[in-house]
Design a protein around this motif. Structure first.
Motif, short mmCIF file in Angstrom:
data_model
loop_
_atom_site.label_atom_id
_atom_site.label_comp_id
_atom_site.label_asym_id
_atom_site.label_seq_id
_atom_site.Cartn_x
_atom_site.Cartn_y
_atom_site.Cartn_z
N GLN A 38 -5.91 -19.46 -69.71
CA GLN A 38 -6.67 -18.44 -69.00
C GLN A 38 -8.02 -18.99 -68.54
O GLN A 38 -8.46 -18.73 -67.42
N GLU A 45 -7.72 -20.86 -65.43
CA GLU A 45 -7.56 -20.04 -64.22
C GLU A 45 -8.85 -19.37 -63.80
O GLU A 45 -9.10 -19.18 -62.62
N ARG A 52 0.31 -26.79 -66.30
CA ARG A 52 -0.89 -25.97 -66.49
C ARG A 52 -1.51 -26.30 -67.84
O ARG A 52 -2.18 -25.48 -68.43
#
Ligand SMILES: Nc1ncnc2c1ncn2[C@@H]1O[C@H](COP(=O)(O)OP(=O)(O)OP(=O)(O)O)[C@@H](O)[C@H]1O
Ligand SMILES: [Mg+2]
Length: 287
Positions: free
Chosen positions: A200, A203, A265
């Protein structure tokens, strides 16, 4: 311009008379860029919450200097410019969500004029309008966390310090809070948050500072930090099945190697784990 300037911040705790000294922070010097979203990362006990409290002026450092928008932290002007979500918000259980946010709005210096509208606007931002007239004592952990965010936002501060803003929040709620943080940035606000949710953070945040045992072990733009973890990611939209062999051969002829063909990611997670490991063995990774 830096919203926060830290120079040589050290913090020692003593947990009782004659007890051993704990060095929670050890000579932290860094600047937090205004208008950006910065993550403070590090294992449990690495000093994140202590550093956030020093920036807020809630704790005095043992040594070092901390400025918020050029003013020593703890000064009234510095405090007024900052919204704070504590790690474990401690609210009055008998107050409703609305009353709680209104209480913090008054504490933050807002006058009665237009107060209900501002309180409702903050509650709407965190998606808790339907529950706002329930007592906090009946809230779930995630709802309490959202009210904590609403009270941090209600004074419209230029700097937001959020200690684990998505802890206890479900994945959909965490994505909403991520979007809210990006909107705060778009409005020109500065956000400094601590988190253990590395995907998170990748991002939502522009920069990261990593602490380990109270020392800064890495700092920089997240894309650069993640790149430091090694490898180059190629974004390939489509490639015929039989061309992968050719691509591999082409890379190998030039000294490269195709080692992964999945969406990646996990760069920040990898650099976090590797850097913390290095920090443990005493090697400091320069910013
Ligand atoms: N009031 C206090 N008295 C004594 N020691 C403290 C106090 N507050 C923090 N510490 C110690 O300082 C160190 C850093 O704690 P801190 O809460 O800042 O870590 P953190 O990085 O926020 O951890 P977490 O990820 O668990 O929230 C720990 O060793 C902790 O035990
Ligand atoms: Mg903490």
């Amino acid at each position: 311009m830096n919203a926060i300037e830290l120079a040589g911040i050290t913090k020692d705790f003593r947990s009782g008379a004659g007890a051993a000294r704990i060095r929670a922070l050890d000579g932290i010097s860094l600047g937090i860029e205004a208008g950006e979203v910065t993550a403070l990362l590090g294992p449990n006990g690495s000093g994140k919450s202590t550093l956030l409290k020093i920036i807020l002026g809630l704790l005095a450092p043992t040594a070092g200097d901390c400025r918020v928008f050029g003013v020593p932290s703890g000064c009234v002007e510095a405090r007024r410019a900052v919204g704070y979500l504590p790690e474990t918000p401690d609210f009055y259980p008998h107050l409703t969500g609305f009353e709680t946010v209104r209480f913090y709005a008054r504490m933050g210096g807002l006058t009665r004029a237009g107060l209900p509208e501002r309180v409702w606007a903050a509650i709407a931002k965190v998606g808790l309008v339907a529950e706002a007239h329930r007592r906090i004592g009946s809230y779930s952990q995630g709802m309490r966390q959202r009210i904590g965010l609403a009270q941090a936002l209600v004074t419209d501060p230029w700097l937001l310090i959020l200690d684990e803003p998505t802890s206890g929040i479900d994945p959909a709620g965490a994505a909403e809070i991520g979007a809210l943080i990006r909107r705060l940035k778009a409005e020109g606000r500065t956000v400094l948050l601590s988190s253990h949710q590395l995907e998170q953070v990748e991002e939502v945040c522009d920069r990261a500072v990593m602490l380990d045992h109270g020392r800064q072990v890495a700092a920089g733009r997240i894309d650069e930090l993640a790149r430091r973890a090694g490898g180059i990611m190629l974004g390939i939209e489509s490639l015929p099945e039989n061309a992968w062999g050719e691509l591999r051969a082409w890379l190998e002829a030039r000294g490269g190697r195709l080692h992964d063909t999945r969406m990646n990611r996990t760069g920040l997670r990898r650099v976090f784990l590797e850097t913390v490991q290095r920090g443990r063995s005493g090697e400091i990774c320069p910013p």
